[in-house]
Design an enzyme around this catalytic site. Structure first.
Site, short mmCIF file in Angstrom:
data_model
loop_
_atom_site.label_atom_id
_atom_site.label_comp_id
_atom_site.label_asym_id
_atom_site.label_seq_id
_atom_site.Cartn_x
_atom_site.Cartn_y
_atom_site.Cartn_z
N ARG A 181 -14.12 -14.43 26.77
CA ARG A 181 -13.04 -15.42 26.80
C ARG A 181 -13.27 -16.44 27.92
NH1 ARG A 181 -7.50 -12.19 26.87
NH2 ARG A 181 -6.66 -14.33 26.89
N CYS A 238 -5.27 -14.96 34.41
CA CYS A 238 -5.71 -14.17 33.26
C CYS A 238 -5.22 -14.87 32.01
CB CYS A 238 -5.20 -12.73 33.35
SG CYS A 238 -3.40 -12.56 33.41
#
Length: 279
Positions: A181, A238
């Protein structure tokens, strides 16, 4: 004298030995992972005496455009009091996944100036592996508490703060998402969010500071976070603020204090059309 928490992490053995302490409140902090399709069952087992703390629906700002947005200090104080939390309470956080969402609750209370709190290392899986007492969910009658907030705004960062920190060599931005990611080789689990990462940030997937749902040893964490210690400030990010809190917990165990969490995290950053993105 009230039992004082001296470390941010406690073992299941410690919790079992203090289970009858009248000031102890065990918080079930379980939420499903954003990548999971399964929902948390309302009839799942809990540690005996545990109280469910609803991160998604009660301890997040439902009016905010992004998930898991932290409450205002005033709202947090009210919700904590409604949960029966007193200012002299001993709070232990756990979740069903080992250590996934429980550090988020630990961090939120740290943000609100409450430090007599710890995370249960290994969470519910570790507790049940020792065959310690569990129960079906019960409504534990609690009178309204007298919890007081002592807000610590330096622990919370917003998009403008992060944007202003990109070129600051004394600030380090650390991303808890997976490498895939971070580098844009794996898709984001939420629709309409771009791939990539905040420029000049570094990747530290939260799983790299854990072993089988437990935190790595203090020595191992010190080695991981040692390169960060020369920075004036470390900002953890995050997907939506949950796993960034795991890094904040790891840093605390390693003795690193100058940390903050970017609450909007990549969900907010990657949703914008006017913020820089690196791949």
């Amino acid at each position: 004298m009230s039992l004082q928490i001296t470390k941010p992490l406690v073992s299941v053995d410690w919790l079992y030995s203090n289970l009858e302490n009248e000031q102890l409140i065990i918080l079930d902090c379980t939420i499903p992972k954003v990548t999971d399709t399964l929902q948390v069952s309302s009839d799942k087992k809990r540690i005996r005496g545990a109280v469910f703390i609803d991160i998604k629906n009660i301890f997040s700002d439902k009016k905010a455009p992004f998930p898991n947005t932290v409450l205002s200090p005033e709202e947090f104080q009210e919700k904590a009091q409604e949960l029966g939390i007193n200012k002299d309470a001993i709070l232990i956080c756990y979740d069903d996944l080992g250590m996934y969402s429980s550090p988020r609750v630990w961090w939120m209370f740290q943000l609100m100036g409450f430090t007599n709190i710890a995370v249960l290392d290994g969470g519910f899986p570790e507790w049940t592996s020792k065959k310690y007492p569990i129960e079906n969910p019960k409504y534990h009658q609690r009178t309204k508490g007298n919890f007081n907030v002592d807000y610590k705004p330096a622990k919370l960062k917003f998009t403008e703060d992060v944007l202003n920190s990109i070129e600051n060599k004394e600030t380090l931005i650390v991303d808890a998402r997976s490498n895939g990611r971070f580098y844009g080789t794996a898709p984001e689990p939420r629709d309409d969010i771009k791939s990539g990462h905040i420029p000049n940030s570094v990747s530290l997937p939260f799983g790299e500071i854990q072993n089988n749902g437990k935190m790595k040893s203090k020595q191992e964490l010190e080695e991981i976070f040692n390169t960060f210690k020369d920075k004036e400030q470390i900002i953890f990010t995050c997907g939506s603020g949950i796993t960034a809190s795991i890094l904040a917990l790891g840093a605390e165990i390693a003795g690193v204090k100058n940390t903050a969490v970017y609450d909007g995290s990549w969900t907010e950053w990657g949703s914008s059309n006017n913020l820089p993105i690196a791949l």
